[in-house]
Write a protein that holds these residues in place. Structure first.
Motif, PDB file in Angstrom:
ATOM      1  N   UNK A 233       6.629   8.561  -0.736  1.00 36.73           N
ATOM      2  CA  UNK A 233       5.758   9.430  -1.513  1.00 36.73           C
ATOM      3  C   UNK A 233       4.953  10.343  -0.608  1.00 36.73           C
ATOM      4  N   UNK A 234       4.474   9.815   0.506  1.00 34.42           N
ATOM      5  CA  UNK A 234       3.582  10.579   1.375  1.00 34.42           C
ATOM      6  C   UNK A 234       4.263  11.811   1.956  1.00 34.42           C
ATOM      7  N   UNK A 235       5.499  11.658   2.417  1.00 37.29           N
ATOM      8  CA  UNK A 235       6.217  12.776   3.034  1.00 37.29           C
ATOM      9  C   UNK A 235       7.434  13.219   2.224  1.00 37.29           C
ATOM     10  N   UNK A 236       7.524  12.750   0.963  1.00 42.41           N
ATOM     11  CA  UNK A 236       8.635  13.118   0.067  1.00 42.41           C
ATOM     12  C   UNK A 236       9.988  12.736   0.664  1.00 42.41           C
ATOM     13  N   UNK A 237      10.069  11.548   1.210  1.00 42.96           N
ATOM     14  CA  UNK A 237      11.284  11.073   1.868  1.00 42.96           C
ATOM     15  C   UNK A 237      12.001  10.017   1.036  1.00 42.96           C
ATOM     16  N   UNK A 238      11.914  10.120  -0.287  1.00 43.70           N
ATOM     17  CA  UNK A 238      12.450   9.058  -1.134  1.00 43.70           C
ATOM     18  C   UNK A 238      13.913   8.752  -0.834  1.00 43.70           C
ATOM     19  N   UNK A 239      14.728   9.775  -0.679  1.00 44.12           N
ATOM     20  CA  UNK A 239      16.154   9.552  -0.468  1.00 44.12           C
ATOM     21  C   UNK A 239      16.512   9.077   0.920  1.00 44.12           C
TER      22      UNK A 239
ATOM     23  N   UNK B 181       0.824  -1.211   0.000  1.00 41.11           N
ATOM     24  CA  UNK B 181       0.000   0.000   0.000  1.00 41.11           C
ATOM     25  C   UNK B 181       0.859   1.262   0.000  1.00 41.11           C
ATOM     26  N   UNK B 182       1.912   1.233  -0.801  1.00 36.78           N
ATOM     27  CA  UNK B 182       2.794   2.391  -0.915  1.00 36.78           C
ATOM     28  C   UNK B 182       2.027   3.663  -1.244  1.00 36.78           C
ATOM     29  N   UNK B 183       0.976   3.554  -2.058  1.00 33.53           N
ATOM     30  CA  UNK B 183       0.253   4.741  -2.538  1.00 33.53           C
ATOM     31  C   UNK B 183      -1.103   4.925  -1.858  1.00 33.53           C
ATOM     32  N   UNK B 184      -1.285   4.334  -0.689  1.00 33.52           N
ATOM     33  CA  UNK B 184      -2.601   4.365  -0.026  1.00 33.52           C
ATOM     34  C   UNK B 184      -3.042   5.783   0.321  1.00 33.52           C
ATOM     35  N   UNK B 185      -2.098   6.694   0.558  1.00 34.92           N
ATOM     36  CA  UNK B 185      -2.460   8.053   0.944  1.00 34.92           C
ATOM     37  C   UNK B 185      -3.021   8.874  -0.211  1.00 34.92           C
ATOM     38  N   UNK B 186      -3.025   8.299  -1.419  1.00 40.46           N
ATOM     39  CA  UNK B 186      -3.567   8.992  -2.593  1.00 40.46           C
ATOM     40  C   UNK B 186      -4.765   8.260  -3.179  1.00 40.46           C
ATOM     41  N   UNK B 187      -5.365   7.383  -2.377  1.00 43.10           N
ATOM     42  CA  UNK B 187      -6.546   6.639  -2.796  1.00 43.10           C
ATOM     43  C   UNK B 187      -7.715   7.603  -2.959  1.00 43.10           C
ATOM     44  N   UNK B 188      -8.571   7.357  -3.941  1.00 46.49           N
ATOM     45  CA  UNK B 188      -9.709   8.244  -4.180  1.00 46.49           C
ATOM     46  C   UNK B 188     -10.847   8.029  -3.190  1.00 46.49           C
ATOM     47  N   UNK B 189     -10.857   6.876  -2.524  1.00 47.74           N
ATOM     48  CA  UNK B 189     -11.912   6.565  -1.563  1.00 47.74           C
ATOM     49  C   UNK B 189     -11.637   7.275  -0.244  1.00 47.74           C
ATOM     50  N   UNK B 190     -12.670   7.906   0.312  1.00 50.64           N
ATOM     51  CA  UNK B 190     -12.564   8.493   1.643  1.00 50.64           C
ATOM     52  C   UNK B 190     -12.906   7.406   2.652  1.00 50.64           C
ATOM     53  N   UNK B 191     -12.030   7.213   3.613  1.00 51.93           N
ATOM     54  CA  UNK B 191     -12.226   6.140   4.573  1.00 51.93           C
ATOM     55  C   UNK B 191     -11.391   4.933   4.211  1.00 51.93           C
TER      56      UNK B 191
ATOM     57  N   UNK C 200      -3.075  17.317   7.802  1.00 52.17           N
ATOM     58  CA  UNK C 200      -3.762  18.252   6.901  1.00 52.17           C
ATOM     59  C   UNK C 200      -2.950  18.486   5.634  1.00 52.17           C
ATOM     60  N   UNK C 201      -1.644  18.603   5.779  1.00 54.13           N
ATOM     61  CA  UNK C 201      -0.790  18.799   4.602  1.00 54.13           C
ATOM     62  C   UNK C 201      -0.917  17.611   3.645  1.00 54.13           C
ATOM     63  N   UNK C 202      -0.902  16.400   4.190  1.00 53.71           N
ATOM     64  CA  UNK C 202      -1.001  15.214   3.349  1.00 53.71           C
ATOM     65  C   UNK C 202      -2.364  15.131   2.684  1.00 53.71           C
ATOM     66  N   UNK C 203      -3.404  15.576   3.366  1.00 54.83           N
ATOM     67  CA  UNK C 203      -4.726  15.614   2.744  1.00 54.83           C
ATOM     68  C   UNK C 203      -4.720  16.537   1.526  1.00 54.83           C
ATOM     69  N   UNK C 204      -3.989  17.643   1.616  1.00 51.01           N
ATOM     70  CA  UNK C 204      -3.862  18.531   0.461  1.00 51.01           C
ATOM     71  C   UNK C 204      -3.076  17.898  -0.668  1.00 51.01           C
ATOM     72  N   UNK C 205      -2.022  17.138  -0.332  1.00 51.72           N
ATOM     73  CA  UNK C 205      -1.257  16.424  -1.349  1.00 51.72           C
ATOM     74  C   UNK C 205      -2.140  15.418  -2.084  1.00 51.72           C
ATOM     75  N   UNK C 206      -2.981  14.733  -1.327  1.00 52.76           N
ATOM     76  CA  UNK C 206      -3.908  13.771  -1.936  1.00 52.76           C
ATOM     77  C   UNK C 206      -4.821  14.459  -2.943  1.00 52.76           C
ATOM     78  N   UNK C 207      -5.375  15.590  -2.565  1.00 49.30           N
ATOM     79  CA  UNK C 207      -6.276  16.304  -3.473  1.00 49.30           C
ATOM     80  C   UNK C 207      -5.544  16.769  -4.727  1.00 49.30           C
ATOM     81  N   UNK C 208      -4.287  17.165  -4.577  1.00 47.91           N
ATOM     82  CA  UNK C 208      -3.506  17.587  -5.746  1.00 47.91           C
ATOM     83  C   UNK C 208      -3.290  16.413  -6.700  1.00 47.91           C
ATOM     84  N   UNK C 209      -2.980  15.236  -6.150  1.00 46.68           N
ATOM     85  CA  UNK C 209      -2.793  14.064  -6.997  1.00 46.68           C
ATOM     86  C   UNK C 209      -4.107  13.680  -7.673  1.00 46.68           C
ATOM     87  N   UNK C 210      -5.211  13.787  -6.953  1.00 46.61           N
ATOM     88  CA  UNK C 210      -6.513  13.488  -7.565  1.00 46.61           C
ATOM     89  C   UNK C 210      -6.829  14.473  -8.683  1.00 46.61           C
ATOM     90  N   UNK C 211      -6.433  15.734  -8.519  1.00 45.99           N
ATOM     91  CA  UNK C 211      -6.613  16.721  -9.595  1.00 45.99           C
ATOM     92  C   UNK C 211      -5.791  16.331 -10.817  1.00 45.99           C
TER      93      UNK C 211
END
Length: 395
Positions: A238-244, A205-215, A288-299
């Motif tokens: 991906x969630x906190x931009x900590x790739x390196x 679930x590497x990308x779970x924080x960008x799922x389109x489903x709420x909940x 809250x910041x991550x919630x905004x990142x999710x919305x940006x990816x959904x856009x």
């Protein structure tokens, strides 16, 4: 080459590094710069507060320079356990969480507890290439679970593959490379199948924080006996931009993590302290910041879908999280098409041949006809430009 492990020699080269070599000798103009859609990684740095927490740890916490616990910092394990319990409506204890040097290491460690050379693991196609590479280099058979037009794996088809040497089924949702989100009933059906047949279900679930489903996207962890069957993997990259900084996690039974600890101790001893400190700060402060990142990816997902509505010769098979998986309109195989995109369109993408078996190896033809486009770093304007470049190729 003398003294080469033949299993390693038969494993493909790292795909992203291979794709970068296609850029050699190619020039891109200022009017049409390279669009690099090959790697699913954010290029922006983490938020300033997270970076400050890491910097302060380096300067003020002497223990941040030392070896830490093999299974990760206790505080981070406990924080992640609490978050998973709340998010999934289940009970996850800190002892059921291990922190790893990225999610790839999490996968390798879990596989070390499950299978040995000669055993078998089911991978749906299109697969994540690093999963396939690890199975190949360790002599574990990949049982290919083909998917149809919707890229959703079928539990009944998976059951038909299971034999005495099958040790696990691997699912990725949201999917890399397909972008699709596996429905909760499908996930439950795979859990029930794995339990019935006495094998493990590994859910990346590497990308779970960008799922389109709420909940909660599934109910696997609400089962009180989840850890007898289910193993989940996660990444902070991906969630906190900590790739390196390489921070991932395994959520599994305490007994399995004790076995994984042996593997992790030999490979890296412990995950890096400073990256873990950053991940812990992020869990506590960036909801809250991550919630905004999710919305940006959904856009950006919506922009990608809109872009392909203008490309009747191309077909968007899957789109979600960081990825679009598309069927190209050319007679050439996707590896040749990908190289052509670099030269003629200034677009670097990965071919489906990196994500599935070729026809001559028993594949369905999906690999030759598809491409993965990682759009996390392309805004709406850039995706509109992508559509124009692809349209020029087919006009």
């Amino acid at each position: 080459m003398r003294n080469l492990n033949p299993l390693l020699g038969q494993t493909i080269a790292p795909p992203v590094m291979e794709a970068r070599r296609w850029l050699e000798g190619v020039t891109f103009s200022a009017e049409r710069p390279l669009m690099n859609l090959s790697q699913a990684a954010p290029v922006d740095p983490p938020p300033e507060g997270l970076r400050r927490a890491m910097a302060e740890a380096l300067l003020e916490r002497d223990e941040s320079h030392l070896y830490g616990p093999v299974l990760g910092l206790d505080a981070l394990r406990a924080e992640l356990a609490a978050k998973w319990s709340a998010d999934y409506g289940g009970a996850v204890d800190a002892g059921q969480v291990a922190i790893t040097a990225g999610c790839n290491q999490a996968f390798c460690a879990v596989m070390a507890t499950l299978a040995q050379a000669g055993d078998a693991v089911i991978l749906p196609t299109p697969w994540y290439f690093n999963h396939k590479m690890w199975l190949d280099m360790t002599g574990i058979e990949t049982q290919v679970l083909a998917t149809g037009e919707d890229l959703i794996p079928d539990p009944e088809a998976a059951e038909a593959l299971i034999h005495a040497r099958t040790r696990a089924i691997v699912l990725i949702t949201p999917n890399n490379p397909g972008g699709v989100e596996y429905p909760a009933p499908v996930m439950a059906a795979f859990r029930d199948l794995a339990r019935r047949r006495g094998i493990a279900l590994i859910v990346d679930e590497t990308y779970r924080d960008f799922h389109s489903v709420i909940g909660p996207p599934h109910d696997l962890l609400s089962d009180p006996d989840w850890d007898e069957t289910v193993i989940t993997l996660y990444s902070f990259s991906k969630s906190f931009r900590l790739t390196g900084h390489r921070v991932g996690a395994i959520i599994a039974s305490e007994a399995r993590l004790r076995e994984a600890e042996k593997f992790l101790d030999c490979v890296a001893i412990c995950p890096a302290q400073v990256g873990q400190i950053g991940a812990l700060w992020g869990l506590r402060n960036l909801t809250e910041w991550l919630a905004g990142e999710r919305l940006e990816i959904l856009d950006r997902r919506a922009a990608m879908e809109a872009a392909f509505q203008r490309l009747p010769d191309w077909h968007l098979q899957g789109c979600g999280a960081y990825f679009a998986y598309v069927r190209h309109p050319f007679a050439q195989a996707s590896d040749a098409v990908a190289r052509r995109l670099v030269r003629e369109a200034g677009v670097l993408a990965l071919p489906g041949t990196m994500f599935g078996p070729a026809r001559e190896a028993g594949g369905s033809g999906q690999a030759e006809t598809t491409l993965r486009l990682a759009f996390a770093n392309a805004d709406a304007a850039g995706l509109g430009q992508l559509a124009a470049r692809l349209s020029d190729l087919t006009s």
